[in-house]
Design a protein around this motif. Structure first.
Motif, PDB file in Angstrom:
ATOM      1  N   VAL A 196      83.480  11.502 141.418  1.00  0.00           N
ATOM      2  CA  VAL A 196      82.290  12.298 141.106  1.00  0.00           C
ATOM      3  C   VAL A 196      81.712  12.925 142.376  1.00  0.00           C
ATOM      4  CG1 VAL A 196      79.974  12.239 140.127  1.00  0.00           C
ATOM      5  CG2 VAL A 196      81.805  10.938 139.051  1.00  0.00           C
TER       6      VAL A 196
ATOM      7  N   MET B  45      83.774  15.938 143.043  1.00  0.00           N
ATOM      8  CA  MET B  45      83.452  17.062 142.159  1.00  0.00           C
ATOM      9  C   MET B  45      82.236  17.832 142.663  1.00  0.00           C
ATOM     10  SD  MET B  45      84.005  15.580 138.332  1.00  0.00           S
ATOM     11  CE  MET B  45      85.160  14.235 138.110  1.00  0.00           C
TER      12      MET B  45
ATOM     13  N   ILE C  77      80.072  17.524 137.273  1.00  0.00           N
ATOM     14  CA  ILE C  77      81.182  17.222 136.373  1.00  0.00           C
ATOM     15  C   ILE C  77      81.295  18.313 135.313  1.00  0.00           C
ATOM     16  CG2 ILE C  77      82.115  15.548 134.734  1.00  0.00           C
ATOM     17  CD1 ILE C  77      80.504  13.385 136.202  1.00  0.00           C
TER      18      ILE C  77
ATOM     19  N   TRP D  40      78.317   7.708 135.497  1.00  0.00           N
ATOM     20  CA  TRP D  40      79.404   8.613 135.860  1.00  0.00           C
ATOM     21  C   TRP D  40      80.458   8.647 134.755  1.00  0.00           C
ATOM     22  CZ3 TRP D  40      75.731   9.788 138.306  1.00  0.00           C
ATOM     23  CH2 TRP D  40      75.526   9.853 139.676  1.00  0.00           C
TER      24      TRP D  40
ATOM     25  N   MET E 103      81.507  11.850 132.382  1.00  0.00           N
ATOM     26  CA  MET E 103      82.902  12.311 132.282  1.00  0.00           C
ATOM     27  C   MET E 103      83.382  12.327 130.843  1.00  0.00           C
ATOM     28  SD  MET E 103      85.048  11.067 135.636  1.00  0.00           S
ATOM     29  CE  MET E 103      84.296   9.460 135.939  1.00  0.00           C
TER      30      MET E 103
ATOM     31  N   SER F 106      82.164  15.381 129.351  1.00  0.00           N
ATOM     32  CA  SER F 106      82.505  16.639 130.012  1.00  0.00           C
ATOM     33  C   SER F 106      83.371  17.592 129.189  1.00  0.00           C
ATOM     34  CB  SER F 106      83.160  16.366 131.373  1.00  0.00           C
ATOM     35  OG  SER F 106      84.368  15.664 131.244  1.00  0.00           O
TER      36      SER F 106
ATOM     37  N   SER G 290      89.480  11.226 133.311  1.00  0.00           N
ATOM     38  CA  SER G 290      89.153  11.513 134.710  1.00  0.00           C
ATOM     39  C   SER G 290      90.354  12.088 135.451  1.00  0.00           C
ATOM     40  CB  SER G 290      88.656  10.249 135.410  1.00  0.00           C
ATOM     41  OG  SER G 290      89.689   9.278 135.515  1.00  0.00           O
TER      42      SER G 290
END
Length: 534
Positions: free
Chosen positions: A60, A63, A152, A322, A326, A329, A498
């Motif tokens: 993260v 990113m 993200i 996190w 994700m 996302s 991920s």
């Protein structure tokens, strides 16, 4: 290859069937063996956290760095579409849909509870329940809801928008892999990537819906006396999901847009209530100070892995967040891509990173800051009739300890116990319900868009099927352990996707570099093949 008739007409058969099998197995297993499912979730998420906590933190942080570099790079002026394309939505509508899809339910659920948790204990303070602890509590809350989650979403959304609107590929996750594997995105590798995206989306959205329905149940209990329990929460999931299904059938430009704009107006109303009835000067000062404090510590927090102590705090706060972002996302990224055609790369990155972050921090300050102020400045009268400070005795800390969802209503009641406080509680409950609907219908549109190889108007029957699937997964997670099951599901769902995000970053950079080589004028690549339709 798209299906020609029957249930799979207009859909990718391989990705759709594999996704249906995964969801069906989960729903059947979770409903028939809820205790076994809860145990399995807990064990698997525990293994992931023990071995890959560092990985979640690192990816993260990477990113966010990627987004910042890209925003100030030579690619910033590229438009997401043809060079003469202009945005479809106004800035206000764009920001409204960004915020509603990306954060809604979670912000309402955690905006008071999280600062209060950190106010009592966290790894960065020695003594809790102090003004210094309150400052650190807001810093950590800003960190979890600030630039990182939106980074993200930028990575996924920008990849999808670029390859769809500029390179004319389908609006689906597999398209971001085209620079790396070419036409093989239409084979088993593409099907696998899209299936992982659907898996992450369904479980990420279901996590939010589970949190939302628990908050709604508590709100209805506060307002009308509805009993708080799993049975009523399952009924609420069914009722609100039916409303969301009607919204998703109306499409992005009608139901979703209208609900998102309504959310913004309701959000503004409740924020104004907090500003007027709350400690106004303290809140405004805290907002400005909190932003500076966050920016001062964001780099160190981004790479902190608690290597010396290796405690559980970070696993169940930062890593959970996190992972949750994700898993969301594919859903939020594709949704943002769909509403961002015509914007430049720089405009996209700066808009998605900064505006929702600043608005989210304002929300957190007004809600969380109010609760902290009440706890720090609560007074009582002693036996001698003297007014003395009673830090932590306002009632919010107690409410959070007993039931996280009650923290919101406890805070509103402390500000005004009369009609305005009741109206604010009613507005907050309605706001969660609207966020529930926008999250559910936006998630359903995204899932069906992925499975129909980028069709922005997927078959109506499939929209209904997947709307019910999301509701079923949320219900099973509630049965399998409530909040803890929701958290573990997010962590598990995010792990496989991920790796797809990492590949998307590499594919996007390669495509941008090919289009705008170093030291050369802007040139367009040769046309990219479109998928077969029959």
């Amino acid at each position: 290859m798209l299906g020609k008739d029957g249930l799979l007409k207009g859909m990718s058969p391989a990705a759709t069937i594999s996704s249906m099998i995964i969801v069906t197995l989960f729903v059947l297993g979770g409903s028939l063996f809820p205790d076994v499912a809860a145990s399995w979730f807990d064990r698997l998420s525990g293994d992931i956290l023990n071995h890959f906590k560092w990985y979640y933190i690192a990816i993260v942080a990477l990113m966010l760095l990627f987004c910042v570099v890209l925003a100030f790079s030579r690619f910033g002026n590229l438009r997401l579409g043809d060079d003469d394309t202009r945005p479809e939505y106004s800035l206000f509508s764009w920001f409204a849909m960004l915020f509603s899809a990306g954060m809604g339910i979670g912000l309402v659920f955690w905006s008071i509870a999280e600062p209060i948790y950190h106010f009592q204990i966290n790894p960065f303070i020695g003594t809790g329940m102090t003004p210094q602890a309150a400052e650190v509590a807001m810093r950590l809350t800003f960190f979890h809801w600030g630039l990182h989650p939106w980074a993200i979403y930028v990575v996924v959304g920008l990849s999808l928008a670029y390859f769809c609107y500029r390179k004319k590929l389908p609006l689906t996750i597999r398209s971001a892999l085209y620079p790396l594997i070419g036409d093989r995105i239409y084979g088993w590798m593409g099907h696998t990537v899209d299936t992982l995206a659907v898996f992450g989306t369904i479980f990420g959205v279901a996590t939010s819906l589970g949190l939302g329905v628990a908050q709604i149940n508590t709100g209805l209990n506060t307002l009308f006396g509805m009993e708080v329990g799993t049975g009523n929460q399952l009924i609420l999931i069914v009722v609100i999901s039916l409303i969301a299904t009607l919204s998703v059938l109306s499409g992005l430009g009608r139901g979703v847009k209208w609900l998102s704009v309504a959310n913004m107006w309701f959000t503004a109303a409740i924020l104004l209530f907090l500003l007027y009835y709350g400690p106004t000067r303290y809140l405004l000062q805290s907002y400005v100070q909190g932003i500076g404090d966050y920016l001062t510590h964001v780099v160190a927090l981004s790479t902190w892995t608690d290597a010396s102590e290796d405690g559980q705090w970070q696993s169940w706060w930062t890593v959970f967040y996190w992972a949750w972002w994700m898993s969301w996302s594919p859903f939020v990224g594709m949704f943002i891509a769909r509403i961002s055609k015509g914007r430049t790369v720089r405009e996209f990155i700066c808009g998605v990173l900064l505006v929702p972050t600043l608005l989210g921090m304002l929300w957190l300050t007004l809600f969380g800051g109010t609760a902290l102020y009440l706890e720090l400045n609560h007074t009582v009268t002693n036996a001698a009739g003297e007014v003395v400070a009673a830090v932590g005795q306002a009632g919010v800390v107690t409410a959070v300890g007993e039931d996280v969802t009650s923290a919101l209503y406890s805070t509103l009641a402390l500000l005004d116990s009369g009609i305005m406080g009741n109206l604010a509680a009613m507005l907050a409950t309605l706001l969660v319900a609207l966020y529930f609907i926008t999250s559910a219908d936006s998630g359903t549109l995204v899932v069906t868009t992925i499975l129909s190889l980028g069709n922005e108007h997927p078959p109506r029957l499939q929209r209904v099927i997947w709307s019910m699937a999301v509701a079923a997964v949320a219900a099973i997670l509630m049965l399998a352990g409530g909040l803890k099951a929701l958290q573990t599901a997010a962590i598990i769902a995010a792990f496989p996707f991920s790796f797809v995000i990492l590949v998307m970053m590499w594919g996007l950079y390669r495509a941008l570099h090919r289009e705008v080589p170093i030291g050369q004028p802007v040139t367009l690549d040769a046309p990219i093949k479109v998928p077969p339709t029959s």
